[in-house]
Design a protein around this motif. Structure first.
Motif, mmCIF file in Angstrom:
data_model
loop_
_atom_site.group_PDB
_atom_site.id
_atom_site.type_symbol
_atom_site.label_atom_id
_atom_site.label_comp_id
_atom_site.label_asym_id
_atom_site.label_seq_id
_atom_site.Cartn_x
_atom_site.Cartn_y
_atom_site.Cartn_z
ATOM 1 N N LEU A 1 5.308 -6.766 -2.987
ATOM 2 C CA LEU A 1 6.391 -7.487 -2.317
ATOM 3 C C LEU A 1 6.213 -8.991 -2.439
ATOM 4 O O LEU A 1 5.283 -9.559 -1.861
ATOM 5 N N ASP A 2 7.068 -9.637 -3.207
ATOM 6 C CA ASP A 2 7.100 -11.101 -3.307
ATOM 7 C C ASP A 2 5.725 -11.701 -3.588
ATOM 8 O O ASP A 2 5.308 -12.678 -2.947
ATOM 9 N N GLU B 1 7.369 0.872 -8.581
ATOM 10 C CA GLU B 1 8.781 0.655 -8.247
ATOM 11 C C GLU B 1 9.179 1.465 -7.016
ATOM 12 O O GLU B 1 9.858 0.949 -6.112
ATOM 13 N N GLU B 2 8.756 2.733 -6.976
ATOM 14 C CA GLU B 2 9.130 3.594 -5.849
ATOM 15 C C GLU B 2 8.458 3.140 -4.549
ATOM 16 O O GLU B 2 9.091 3.117 -3.487
ATOM 17 N N THR B 3 7.173 2.767 -4.634
ATOM 18 C CA THR B 3 6.452 2.323 -3.436
ATOM 19 C C THR B 3 7.000 0.997 -2.932
ATOM 20 O O THR B 3 7.128 0.775 -1.723
ATOM 21 N N SER B 4 7.339 0.100 -3.865
ATOM 22 C CA SER B 4 7.901 -1.196 -3.482
ATOM 23 C C SER B 4 9.227 -1.010 -2.749
ATOM 24 O O SER B 4 9.477 -1.650 -1.710
ATOM 25 N N ALA B 5 10.063 -0.114 -3.264
ATOM 26 C CA ALA B 5 11.358 0.151 -2.614
ATOM 27 C C ALA B 5 11.155 0.730 -1.222
ATOM 28 O O ALA B 5 11.849 0.347 -0.258
ATOM 29 N N TRP B 6 10.199 1.650 -1.086
ATOM 30 C CA TRP B 6 9.906 2.264 0.215
ATOM 31 C C TRP B 6 9.399 1.223 1.210
ATOM 32 O O TRP B 6 9.814 1.190 2.370
ATOM 33 N N MET B 7 8.518 0.325 0.741
ATOM 34 C CA MET B 7 7.963 -0.692 1.636
ATOM 35 C C MET B 7 9.035 -1.689 2.070
ATOM 36 O O MET B 7 9.055 -2.129 3.232
ATOM 37 N N LYS B 8 9.915 -2.066 1.148
ATOM 38 C CA LYS B 8 11.003 -2.989 1.508
ATOM 39 C C LYS B 8 11.903 -2.371 2.575
ATOM 40 O O LYS B 8 12.310 -3.032 3.531
ATOM 41 N N GLU B 9 12.200 -1.090 2.404
ATOM 42 C CA GLU B 9 13.046 -0.389 3.373
ATOM 43 C C GLU B 9 12.364 -0.308 4.736
ATOM 44 O O GLU B 9 12.986 -0.534 5.777
ATOM 45 N N THR B 10 11.045 -0.016 4.711
ATOM 46 C CA THR B 10 10.289 0.081 5.965
ATOM 47 C C THR B 10 10.195 -1.271 6.656
ATOM 48 O O THR B 10 10.387 -1.377 7.878
ATOM 49 N N ALA B 11 9.899 -2.327 5.874
ATOM 50 C CA ALA B 11 9.791 -3.673 6.439
ATOM 51 C C ALA B 11 11.123 -4.124 7.033
ATOM 52 O O ALA B 11 11.172 -4.770 8.091
ATOM 53 N N SER B 12 12.213 -3.768 6.357
ATOM 54 C CA SER B 12 13.538 -4.117 6.876
ATOM 55 C C SER B 12 13.809 -3.397 8.198
ATOM 56 O O SER B 12 14.372 -3.987 9.134
ATOM 57 N N GLY B 13 13.401 -2.137 8.289
ATOM 58 C CA GLY B 13 13.575 -1.382 9.533
ATOM 59 C C GLY B 13 12.778 -1.983 10.677
ATOM 60 O O GLY B 13 13.266 -2.075 11.819
ATOM 61 N N ILE B 14 11.546 -2.431 10.371
ATOM 62 C CA ILE B 14 10.706 -3.062 11.407
ATOM 63 C C ILE B 14 11.340 -4.367 11.874
ATOM 64 O O ILE B 14 11.347 -4.677 13.073
#
Length: 644
Positions: free
Chosen positions: A336-337, A288-301
């Protein structure tokens, strides 16, 4: 844990087993807990079966002894019978049978061998760290066999009573001149292992002194009933002790190892003791924590890409890819998805470079575009699905690079693109794929692989056979994918060798695939139809050229026939799958609860059928046909398409 404490642990084996089973089911996921419990039961059943085989063998020997005893025995027959009977019912020999059948001296060896195989896996040194010491096995053996001594004493008491009975019968025999005899060894052991009476029975009597014989027999049967009670209690206790010992060894070890994995934010996802294999995944919290971090990073990119901050997007995506690549368990976990973490990171990295490179091309920085594209494809690790790309497809990047290579006269540079695909396919075939990188539908596969297909053919046509890194790869190619490439080629502009080659393939696809309906309509008369058309053409072109035109027509018909056959072969060929593990189970229904109908290995090829289901845990299952023609279900996580 000392021996005395370990022996106390086995006093109530059922209760202790229930505690460990509860811990196993609570702290391990369903797949791993079922493997532990099933494996423990199998080891227990194997041990008990070995004991029954040993006892049954003794019973058969005693039965033969009864059957071969003569109706009118001689002294030699009596001596032989008694000697053989007491040899077969010797308490110490029976006890030794139990111990040998249990193979307790191999228990430690087998345990260490199984854990050694598991220790070869990812973070496998943890299995070595939590392996039980030899002193534990010594105490375990004593605990398992703690009731054998009592059983042996009971058998000794019964044997002594039987000897006394034999002596009484001998006295009666001497008195009654050979009219009494004890016979019934198989009957006694038959009782012991639950087999009905056989033979003449204990103390078969021929003659007088009935009261003396009855008194003696009563003492024998009292001793026998006492022994049978002990034996039944012993067997029940032995089965419980073996099961407790096995679940303590294997369940206890896996529980402790899994706790250590959780300290690293992992847990066991799948396990096989027999194969010595296992898979790790992230714990629920870490996922859950890694998924949230990756979503945030992908959104920033994505924000950086929208702002056309190409350098920032590339830097951020490269850092993300580097971090995920260094964590193998995180890399393959679906976050992610429905995509694995590594594929998601790789996708961000590729998109960042693709958009930056297309902008470079648009701005006329062709050399920068060309050599950076080369560098990108030399390092890309995973396949990319076009369906996951927003905006432009990867074909737009590949095709511009390819046309520039042709313009520069460096057709050999196109092999860099195909070497990337070959590298990815080889990895998938050897190590399996990351969730997300292999297209699910035939149309998606065709769209993703279309530019590679055309470049493969173009290189072979331009540079000769054996020049393409793909070798004999058979990549799918649909007309819709060809249509998209034609559109990209037109947008880029500049008719060249590659453009003409693509047009030629497009033309033949129309003839062999698009013209299928027309060809079916004229199939019975197609040679006559085309011959007539050719004759009309010869008349229009002049009779002077009729020989050349007729020969060209024959060649044309041959090419159509050959191309049509090839196209039908590609279109109609079923999708073949192979497993990415050493072995895998095919089940009767799309769930781990489905019974195993077959086991397949890496050499087996499975045919994908029209069936795709998800179980309660979100695991996807595919319906497949086995090489023997039977069908079943296999997890989508452990199969890949055989692309070549």
């Amino acid at each position: 844990m000392g021996i005395k404490k370990l022996e106390d642990y086995f006093v109530n084996a059922n209760e202790e087993y229930s505690k460990i089973e509860k811990d196993v089911r609570k702290n391990l996921n369903q797949s791993v807990s079922e493997e532990v419990i099933t494996f423990v039961d199998a080891l227990k059943d194997e041990a008990m079966n070995r004991i029954w085989v040993r006892l049954s063998t003794r019973y058969e020997d005693l039965n033969k002894l009864d059957e071969t005893f003569p109706e009118k025995p001689k002294e030699e027959d009596r001596r032989r019978y008694l000697s053989e009977y007491f040899r077969l019912t010797n308490p110490s020999d029976v006890s030794k049978d139990f111990i040998d059948a249990l193979n307790l001296h191999f228990m430690e060896e087998e345990y260490r061998e199984r854990l050694k195989r598991l220790s070869d896996g990812e973070y496998g040194e943890i299995f070595n760290r939590y392996m039980y010491p030899s002193s534990f096995f010594n105490g375990l053996t004593v605990s398992i066999l703690q009731s054998i001594k009592d059983l042996t004493n009971g058998l000794n008491s019964f044997a002594r009573e039987l000897v006394r009975h034999s002596e009484r019968m001998e006295a009666i025999r001497q008195k009654g001149k050979d009219k009494a005899w004890i016979k019934g060894g198989a009957s006694l052991l038959g009782l012991m292992i639950g087999i009905p009476f056989a033979g003449a029975g204990v103390g078969a009597l021929m003659g007088s002194d009935e009261d003396s014989v009855n008194d003696s027999l009563n003492q024998v049967f009292n001793g026998w009933e006492s022994y049978v009670d002990r034996f039944r209690a012993f067997f029940g206790s032995l089965e419980e002790n073996i099961r407790l010992a096995m679940v303590t060894l294997y369940g206890g070890t896996v529980l402790r190892v899994n706790e250590q994995f959780k300290g690293l934010h992992f847990e066991l996802e799948w396990l096989s003791f027999e194969k010595g294999l296992y898979d790790l995944t992230l714990t629920v919290k870490e996922r859950e924590e890694t998924s949230a971090w990756m979503k945030e990073t992908a959104s920033g990119i994505q924000t950086l890409l929208i702002k056309k901050n190409w350098k920032g997007a590339i830097t951020a995506s490269k850092e993300l890819l580097t971090i995920i690549s260094r964590r193998p368990v995180t890399a393959r976990t679906i976050l992610l998805d429905g995509r694995s973490a590594l594929y998601a990171a790789h996708l961000s990295y590729f998109v960042s470079y693709k958009e930056a490179l297309l902008e470079e091309y648009k701005n006329g920085h062709i050399d920068q575009f060309y050599y950076t594209t080369q560098a990108l494809y030399k390092e890309l690790p995973l396949l990319i699905q076009d369906a996951d790309l927003q905006g432009s497809s990867q074909a737009e990047l590949i095709w511009r690079y390819a046309k520039e290579a042709v313009r520069k006269g460096n057709i050999q540079d196109l092999t860099i693109i195909l070497e990337y695909l070959t590298r990815a396919l080889d990895r998938i075939e050897t190590d399996g794929y990351y969730e997300g990188e292999v297209p699910e539908s035939r149309e998606e596969r065709s769209r993703t692989l279309a530019p590679y297909n055309i470049l493969d053919r173009f290189i072979k046509k331009s540079l000769g056979p054996g020049t393409s890194p793909l070798g004999r790869a058979n990549l799918p190619l649909s007309r819709s994918a060809l249509r998209e490439l034609k559109k990209i080629d037109a947008e880029v502009g500049g008719k060249d060798q590659l453009s003409h080659f693509l047009t030629k393939i497009w033309f033949w696809s129309l003839i062999s695939s698009g013209g299928t309906k027309v060809l079916k309509w004229i199939k019975p008369y197609w040679k006559k139809f085309l011959t007539t058309a050719l004759v009309a053409g010869m008349i229009c072109s002049g009779m002077v050229f009729h020989d050349d035109l007729y020969q060209s027509g024959k060649d044309f018909l041959a090419r159509i026939s050959s191309t049509q056959d090839q196209q039908q072969t590609v279109t109609e060929s079923p999708i073949k799958l192979k497993i990415t593990t050493e072995y895998a189970n095919v089940r009767s229904k799309p769930s781990l609860e489905g019974s195993i109908i077959a086991s397949v290995n890496g050499d087996d090829r499975l045919t994908l059928l029209d069936g795709r289901e998800k179980d309660d845990e979100g695991r996807e299952w595919l319906k497949v046909k086995l090489p023997n023609g039977n069908s079943g279900w296999i997890s989508n996580r452990i199969v890949i398409e055989v692309l070549r």
